[in-house]
Structures are given as structure tokens and as C-alpha cells.
Design a protein around this motif. Structure first.
Motif, PDB file in Angstrom:
ATOM      1  N   HIS A 244       0.761  -1.293   0.039  1.00 56.59           N
ATOM      2  CA  HIS A 244      -0.053  -0.034  -0.058  1.00 56.59           C
ATOM      3  C   HIS A 244       0.858   1.409   0.055  1.00 56.59           C
ATOM      4  N   LYS A 245       1.900   1.072   0.508  1.00 57.91           N
ATOM      5  CA  LYS A 245       2.868   2.296   0.779  1.00 57.91           C
ATOM      6  C   LYS A 245       3.480   2.502  -0.450  1.00 57.91           C
ATOM      7  N   VAL A 246       4.081   1.504  -1.091  1.00 60.68           N
ATOM      8  CA  VAL A 246       4.534   1.467  -2.472  1.00 60.68           C
ATOM      9  C   VAL A 246       3.670   2.151  -3.322  1.00 60.68           C
TER      10      VAL A 246
ATOM     11  N   ALA B  38      13.694   5.009   2.891  1.00 61.68           N
ATOM     12  CA  ALA B  38      12.803   4.300   3.534  1.00 61.68           C
ATOM     13  C   ALA B  38      12.071   5.219   4.498  1.00 61.68           C
ATOM     14  N   ASP B  39      11.089   4.794   5.221  1.00 61.42           N
ATOM     15  CA  ASP B  39      10.287   5.843   5.899  1.00 61.42           C
ATOM     16  C   ASP B  39      10.266   5.283   7.274  1.00 61.42           C
ATOM     17  N   ASP B  40       9.901   6.133   8.336  1.00 61.86           N
ATOM     18  CA  ASP B  40       9.463   5.849   9.723  1.00 61.86           C
ATOM     19  C   ASP B  40       8.674   6.866  10.262  1.00 61.86           C
ATOM     20  N   THR B  41       7.764   6.257  10.991  1.00 63.94           N
ATOM     21  CA  THR B  41       6.662   7.159  11.604  1.00 63.94           C
ATOM     22  C   THR B  41       6.365   7.080  13.133  1.00 63.94           C
ATOM     23  N   GLY B  42       5.847   8.047  13.769  1.00 58.85           N
ATOM     24  CA  GLY B  42       5.754   8.018  15.137  1.00 58.85           C
ATOM     25  C   GLY B  42       4.698   8.862  15.835  1.00 58.85           C
TER      26      GLY B  42
ATOM     27  N   HIS C 295       8.559   4.243  19.327  1.00 52.93           N
ATOM     28  CA  HIS C 295       7.885   2.756  19.722  1.00 52.93           C
ATOM     29  C   HIS C 295       6.425   2.655  19.363  1.00 52.93           C
ATOM     30  N   SER C 296       6.099   3.497  18.584  1.00 51.46           N
ATOM     31  CA  SER C 296       4.384   3.546  18.221  1.00 51.46           C
ATOM     32  C   SER C 296       3.831   2.115  18.064  1.00 51.46           C
ATOM     33  N   ALA C 297       4.417   1.235  17.058  1.00 51.40           N
ATOM     34  CA  ALA C 297       4.222   0.205  16.506  1.00 51.40           C
ATOM     35  C   ALA C 297       4.003  -1.019  17.665  1.00 51.40           C
TER      36      ALA C 297
ATOM     37  N   ASP D 113       0.260  -4.488  18.044  1.00 51.11           N
ATOM     38  CA  ASP D 113      -1.438  -4.526  18.033  1.00 51.11           C
ATOM     39  C   ASP D 113      -1.881  -3.258  18.228  1.00 51.11           C
ATOM     40  N   ASP D 114      -2.610  -2.645  17.335  1.00 53.55           N
ATOM     41  CA  ASP D 114      -3.279  -1.255  17.124  1.00 53.55           C
ATOM     42  C   ASP D 114      -4.153  -1.008  18.228  1.00 53.55           C
ATOM     43  N   SER D 115      -4.999  -1.998  18.434  1.00 54.56           N
ATOM     44  CA  SER D 115      -6.046  -1.810  19.243  1.00 54.56           C
ATOM     45  C   SER D 115      -5.577  -1.589  20.673  1.00 54.56           C
TER      46      SER D 115
ATOM     47  N   ARG E 229       1.426  14.848  18.119  1.00 52.98           N
ATOM     48  CA  ARG E 229       1.700  15.117  16.459  1.00 52.98           C
ATOM     49  C   ARG E 229       2.170  13.801  16.055  1.00 52.98           C
ATOM     50  N   PHE E 230       1.728  13.553  14.719  1.00 57.93           N
ATOM     51  CA  PHE E 230       2.587  12.457  13.850  1.00 57.93           C
ATOM     52  C   PHE E 230       3.596  13.087  13.103  1.00 57.93           C
ATOM     53  N   ARG E 231       4.670  12.212  13.031  1.00 58.22           N
ATOM     54  CA  ARG E 231       6.113  12.831  12.435  1.00 58.22           C
ATOM     55  C   ARG E 231       6.497  11.586  11.573  1.00 58.22           C
TER      56      ARG E 231
ATOM     57  N   GLY F  67      -9.004   4.183   8.431  1.00 59.00           N
ATOM     58  CA  GLY F  67      -7.432   4.227   8.582  1.00 59.00           C
ATOM     59  C   GLY F  67      -6.909   3.014   9.341  1.00 59.00           C
ATOM     60  N   PHE F  68      -5.909   3.442  10.207  1.00 56.13           N
ATOM     61  CA  PHE F  68      -5.311   2.423  11.082  1.00 56.13           C
ATOM     62  C   PHE F  68      -4.524   3.070  12.237  1.00 56.13           C
ATOM     63  N   GLY F  69      -3.871   2.049  13.063  1.00 54.64           N
ATOM     64  CA  GLY F  69      -3.053   2.672  13.985  1.00 54.64           C
ATOM     65  C   GLY F  69      -3.721   3.638  15.018  1.00 54.64           C
ATOM     66  N   TYR F  70      -3.600   4.564  15.337  1.00 54.75           N
ATOM     67  CA  TYR F  70      -3.940   5.649  16.314  1.00 54.75           C
ATOM     68  C   TYR F  70      -4.953   6.584  15.576  1.00 54.75           C
ATOM     69  N   ASP F  71      -5.090   6.326  14.334  1.00 54.84           N
ATOM     70  CA  ASP F  71      -6.134   7.365  13.555  1.00 54.84           C
ATOM     71  C   ASP F  71      -7.427   7.463  14.322  1.00 54.84           C
ATOM     72  N   PRO F  72      -8.022   6.589  15.123  1.00 54.91           N
ATOM     73  CA  PRO F  72      -9.452   6.736  15.869  1.00 54.91           C
ATOM     74  C   PRO F  72      -9.297   7.792  16.827  1.00 54.91           C
TER      75      PRO F  72
ATOM     76  N   GLU G 110      -8.937  12.367   2.106  1.00 59.90           N
ATOM     77  CA  GLU G 110      -8.761  13.614   2.901  1.00 59.90           C
ATOM     78  C   GLU G 110      -7.481  13.706   3.997  1.00 59.90           C
ATOM     79  N   LYS G 111      -7.580  12.322   4.593  1.00 56.93           N
ATOM     80  CA  LYS G 111      -6.198  12.302   5.355  1.00 56.93           C
ATOM     81  C   LYS G 111      -4.914  12.468   4.596  1.00 56.93           C
ATOM     82  N   ASN G 112      -4.597  11.816   3.565  1.00 56.49           N
ATOM     83  CA  ASN G 112      -3.349  12.095   2.939  1.00 56.49           C
ATOM     84  C   ASN G 112      -3.084  13.309   2.382  1.00 56.49           C
TER      85      ASN G 112
ATOM     86  N   SER H 234      -1.797  14.557   5.956  1.00 51.23           N
ATOM     87  CA  SER H 234      -1.139  13.970   7.024  1.00 51.23           C
ATOM     88  C   SER H 234       0.299  14.101   6.786  1.00 51.23           C
ATOM     89  N   HIS H 235       0.978  13.826   8.107  1.00 51.87           N
ATOM     90  CA  HIS H 235       2.366  13.715   7.870  1.00 51.87           C
ATOM     91  C   HIS H 235       3.182  12.771   6.854  1.00 51.87           C
ATOM     92  N   ARG H 236       2.386  11.803   6.526  1.00 49.05           N
ATOM     93  CA  ARG H 236       2.886  10.731   5.532  1.00 49.05           C
ATOM     94  C   ARG H 236       2.934  11.545   4.256  1.00 49.05           C
ATOM     95  N   GLY H 237       1.810  11.904   3.842  1.00 49.45           N
ATOM     96  CA  GLY H 237       1.342  12.617   2.677  1.00 49.45           C
ATOM     97  C   GLY H 237       2.348  14.026   2.555  1.00 49.45           C
TER      98      GLY H 237
HETATM   99  P1  IMP Z   1       5.260   2.891  10.226  1.00 44.10           P
HETATM  100  O1  IMP Z   1       6.815   3.620  10.506  1.00 44.10           O
HETATM  101  O2  IMP Z   1       4.776   3.645   9.101  1.00 44.10           O
HETATM  102  O3  IMP Z   1       5.559   1.362  10.354  1.00 44.10           O
HETATM  103  O4  IMP Z   1       4.619   3.139  11.632  1.00 44.10           O
HETATM  104  C1  IMP Z   1       4.934   2.916  12.812  1.00 44.10           C
HETATM  105  C2  IMP Z   1       3.538   3.006  13.853  1.00 44.10           C
HETATM  106  O5  IMP Z   1       2.976   4.237  13.883  1.00 44.10           O
HETATM  107  C3  IMP Z   1       2.362   2.326  13.076  1.00 44.10           C
HETATM  108  O6  IMP Z   1       2.355   0.983  13.495  1.00 44.10           O
HETATM  109  C4  IMP Z   1       1.135   2.977  13.673  1.00 44.10           C
HETATM  110  O7  IMP Z   1       0.988   2.325  15.065  1.00 44.10           O
HETATM  111  C5  IMP Z   1       1.750   4.208  13.901  1.00 44.10           C
HETATM  112  N1  IMP Z   1       1.199   5.075  12.632  1.00 44.10           N
HETATM  113  C6  IMP Z   1       2.056   5.345  11.629  1.00 44.10           C
HETATM  114  N2  IMP Z   1       1.354   6.272  10.800  1.00 44.10           N
HETATM  115  C7  IMP Z   1       0.169   6.192  11.120  1.00 44.10           C
HETATM  116  C8  IMP Z   1      -1.177   6.802  10.772  1.00 44.10           C
HETATM  117  O8  IMP Z   1      -1.323   7.444   9.612  1.00 44.10           O
HETATM  118  N3  IMP Z   1      -2.159   6.795  11.520  1.00 44.10           N
HETATM  119  C9  IMP Z   1      -2.141   6.169  12.718  1.00 44.10           C
HETATM  120  N4  IMP Z   1      -1.155   5.708  13.353  1.00 44.10           N
HETATM  121  C10 IMP Z   1       0.093   5.542  12.341  1.00 44.10           C
END
Ligand code: IMP
Length: 190
Positions: free
Chosen positions: A11-13, A66-70, A83-85, A93-95, A114-116, A147-152, A170-172, A175-178
């Protein structure tokens, strides 16, 4: 130009391929015969993003990124951050992660977060990093199905809906990733 994305998340690709267009061919780790994710042993998003890109460049000699998000929460001193994941333990486990976040913020008045995202690009051995940030607040209860993760539980500043209540388009857009992908694309395309 071929660019290898240090992930097996297709999906990311596809998301990056969409933004970069036909001048670039975005390939995954699987295209290099590597079905595993690269271990994230760094202490910061910058380190993890860099070490994944470095691994691909040093192992295969290919231009790559490569990317990394938190999620960084002010009242928790920037946790869960890198350590978000796996905030609530391994395997991630997202939930459970969201439950733990809400529990840890139960008494917090300051809900700022913030998401970064940090992207590291390596072309011909040269590195460059791109950052995308979206500021917002953590709400008390989950809202939305998308969405996924902490989106809710994340409402971006200037909005009343959580990321999970928005369409992915809308999110993209905000969003941080966008943001990080568009900075990265602007650099490659200009
Ligand atoms: P990753 O580096 O993209 O794998 O993100 C690491 C973790 O951050 C994910 O497992 C999610 O818990 C959280 N995360 C990353 N991007 C998002 C997002 O767009 N929405 C909600 N949670 C996110």
C-alpha cells in the motif's frame, strides 16, 4: 529511474508510486528477493529511517528510500514516538496500543500530539532526509472506522473529525506521511 522502497507494505509502495508518476519506478524489498522487514533498532525516527535505507543501499547498491513514523504525545514526553508500533508490547497490536495510550492519558489535561514521518533517500551514496508533521490532539474515546493505528483517537488541528472519520483522500492531503512524500517527490521531480 528505479527506486527501491525499504518496505514490503505494498500500500505504501502504491501511494508513493502514485505521487511520483511515470518518471520513477518504485519497487519493494520483495523485488530484491527480501521478504522480511528490516529490523528497526534505532532510537529515533531519523535513525530508523536511515538504517533501513542504508541497509538496502549497502546490501544491494540500489538507489532507495525508507520511511519511519511515530506518534509523539506532549504529556508523555514524546512517547510512544519511535516505539509507536509496539507501544503495548510485541507483536504490535493497534487496538492494544490505543487502549494503552488512552489509559496513560486518562488524567492528562494537555492532549497535544503530533504524527511525524521521516523519509531517508539515498541516491548514488548521497543521503537526504525529508520530514512531515501534522499537529493535533488525542481525544478521550475512539471515533470512526477508517484508517489504522492511532487514527481513531487523533484529531488534526483545525478539524473536528478524527483521522479515522476522514476519507483516505482527505487524510493523505494533510497527513504527516502525505507531507513527507510530497517534499520527497518535489525534490526528485525538480
Ligand atoms: P510505520 O513507521 O509507518 O510502520 O509506523 C509505525 C507505527 O506508527 C504504526 O504501526 C502505527 O501504530 C503508527 N502510525 C503510523 N502512521 C500512522 C497513521 O497515519 N495513523 C495512525 N497511526 C499511524
Amino acid at each position: 529511474m528505479k527506486l527501491y522502497f525499504a518496505t514490503n507494505n505494498l500500500h505504501k509502495v502504491a501511494e508513493v508510486q502514485n505521487i511520483l508518476g511515470r518518471d520513477f519506478e518504485v519497487l519493494s524489498l520483495k523485488d530484491l528477493g527480501n521478504a522480511d522487514e528490516i529490523p528497526e533498532t534505532g532510537n529515533t525516527l531519523e535513525e530508523n529511517s536511515r538504517l533501513k535505507a542504508r541497509y538496502v543501499y549497502d546490501t544491494y547498491g540500489m538507489n532507495c528510500f525508507a520511511d519511519d513514523t511515530g506518534l509523539e504525545v506532549e504529556a508523555l514526553g514524546g512517547a510512544p514516538g519511535v516505539h509507536s508500533a509496539r507501544y503495548a508490547g510485541t507483536p504490535g497490536d493497534d487496538s492494544k496500543n490505543v487502549d494503552m495510550l488512552l489509559e496513560n492519558l486518562k488524567k492528562a489535561v494537555n492532549r497535544n500530539a503530533r504524527f511525524r514521518t521521516v523519509i531517508t533517500l539515498i541516491t548514488d551514496g548521497k543521503e537526504k532526509q525529508f520530514e512531515g508533521v501534522v499537529n493535533g490532539k488525542i481525544v478521550n474515546e475512539r471515533r470512526g472506522e477508517g484508517g489504522f493505528g492511532y487514527d481513531p483517537v487523533f484529531v488534526p488541528n483545525g478539524y473536528v473529525t478524527t483521522f479515522a472519520e476522514m476519507t483516505s483522500k482527505e487524510k493523505n492531503r494533510i497527513s504527516h506521511r502525505g507531507i513527507s512524500i510530497r517534499k520527497f517527490a518535489d525534490f526528485l521531480l525538480t
